[in-house]
Design an enzyme around this catalytic site. Structure first.
Site, short mmCIF file in Angstrom:
data_model
loop_
_atom_site.label_atom_id
_atom_site.label_comp_id
_atom_site.label_asym_id
_atom_site.label_seq_id
_atom_site.Cartn_x
_atom_site.Cartn_y
_atom_site.Cartn_z
N HIS A 79 -56.63 84.40 -20.51
CA HIS A 79 -56.63 83.62 -21.89
C HIS A 79 -56.70 84.64 -22.80
O HIS A 79 -56.86 85.89 -22.66
CB HIS A 79 -58.18 82.99 -22.14
CG HIS A 79 -57.90 82.13 -23.26
ND1 HIS A 79 -57.44 80.58 -23.54
CD2 HIS A 79 -58.47 82.20 -24.70
CE1 HIS A 79 -57.48 80.28 -24.87
NE2 HIS A 79 -58.14 81.17 -25.28
N HIS A 82 -57.10 80.83 -31.51
CA HIS A 82 -56.32 80.73 -30.51
C HIS A 82 -56.22 79.44 -30.15
O HIS A 82 -56.66 78.47 -30.54
CB HIS A 82 -57.32 81.12 -29.39
CG HIS A 82 -58.81 80.53 -29.24
ND1 HIS A 82 -59.36 80.44 -28.00
CD2 HIS A 82 -59.61 80.11 -29.85
CE1 HIS A 82 -60.36 79.81 -28.04
NE2 HIS A 82 -60.56 79.62 -29.26
N CYS A 126 -52.37 79.32 -24.63
CA CYS A 126 -52.67 80.31 -25.28
C CYS A 126 -51.68 81.57 -25.38
O CYS A 126 -51.62 82.08 -26.57
CB CYS A 126 -53.95 80.90 -24.40
SG CYS A 126 -53.79 81.64 -22.86
#
Length: 336
Positions: free
Chosen positions: A299, A311, A251
């Site tokens: 994240h 993402h 991420c």
């Protein structure tokens, strides 16, 4: 209203039993308990929840790994600087030592050199300093040489201590890296093992998830436009722990590389990226803003407008488009 003690204990036991019973039911349904009859159709919703949890735990460990690597990189740079300082200090100490030795030899020329004089010529700074205190009647020049020597020896000792301390910190961080790497591999392996127990059709359905339509045009301006354009072009790429392109990302590696296209350097860490821009409220989000999730932060995605983000989601979904509220929202920053 408070429960009486017996009732309270019964309620507490029930709360403790529920998670255990749920875990037992899941384990039984996918046939992983010894002696339990394996069933061909495990509950896909239970498996999905378990796989998501394992992937999230692996991602948390992965982002901690990234954090430690950043700290380790800084420590190694500091150690390089400290070692260079130590070498320069060592050279300076040698110069002062030679000047002081020449002075002692000159004063005692033609005579036997005393024990204190021999200490001057010693390579052992400790022996020199202990013997020097017994000598007396030095000229101002010799007093200054002694002061210089003591100062340089102390400075060298400080640099040696600092270098040793940093070396110990590096060793500790390297141990943490190994631990986090083991956690990543363990959680990933557990998730893969669960997925392998599913029929192929169920597995594909679980990995596909609820994929939102990919926008064909994301309005963005300035440097954010380059970041968004790069991010959207990676939709469908793989998720790999610790990766930062060109065809696989985690991420923070994904958002780091996207903003690198706009000339903005970001650290390879979601928690560190949270401190790498101007904070913005959710109501003021603009395409290109970075959006962060979970507490502690583990994240990050990129906002692309209309309540959506792009993402690197997880190993099953890869790089995808999702709702901005698909995960527990923490905050957002605007890089650059």
């Amino acid at each position: 209203m408070q429960l009486d003690r017996p009732a309270h204990r019964r309620a507490t036991r029930r709360r403790r039993l529920v998670p255990g019973l749920a875990a037992l039911a899941l384990a039984t349904s996918i046939g992983i308990l010894p002696g339990s009859p394996a069933q061909a159709e495990p509950d896909i919703e239970d498996v999905e929840a378990t796989v998501d949890r394992l992937w999230h735990e692996a991602e948390q460990a992965s982002e901690r790994y990234n954090d430690v690597e950043l700290e380790l990189e800084g420590l190694r740079e500091e150690m390089t600087s400290l070692e260079a300082d130590r070498e320069r200090q060592d050279d300076q100490l040698d110069v002062v030592r030679e000047r002081l030795a020449d002075s002692v030899v000159s004063e005692y020329e033609g005579n036997d050199i005393s024990a204190a004089g021999q200490a001057f010529l010693s390579d052992d700074p400790g022996a020199f300093l202990s013997q020097l205190s017994t000598m007396s009647a030095y000229s101002d020049f010799q007093d200054q040489l002694y002061t210089d020597y003591a100062t340089e020896a102390e400075a060298l000792d400080l640099r040696l201590s600092a270098t040793e301390k940093r070396a110990q910190q590096v060793a500790t961080l390297e141990e943490q890296l190994a631990e986090e790497k083991a956690t990543i591999e363990e959680r990933h392996g557990e998730a893969e093992a669960l997925l392998e127990r599913l029929e192929e059709e169920q597995r594909e359905k679980l990995l596909a998830g609820d994929t939102s339509a990919v926008p064909t045009n994301v309005p963005a301006s300035g440097r954010a436009a380059a970041a968004v354009q790069y991010a959207m072009a990676q939709v469908g790429d793989s998720y790999v722990w610790g990766a930062a392109g060109p065809d696989a990302f985690d991420c923070s590696g994904f958002t780091m590389m996207a903003w690198a296209q706009a000339g903005v350097g970001l650290p390879h860490s979601s928690s560190a990226q949270y401190s790498s821009g101007t904070r913005v409220s959710q109501s003021d989000l603009q395409p290109g803003d970075l959006v962060f999730y979970y507490s502690p932060i583990s994240h990050v995605g990129m906002y692309i407008g209309n309540g959506m983000i792009v993402h690197a989601a997880n190993p099953g979904a890869g790089v995808k488009v999702d709702s901005v509220n698909a995960m527990p929202y923490v905050g957002a920053v605007r890089p650059g």
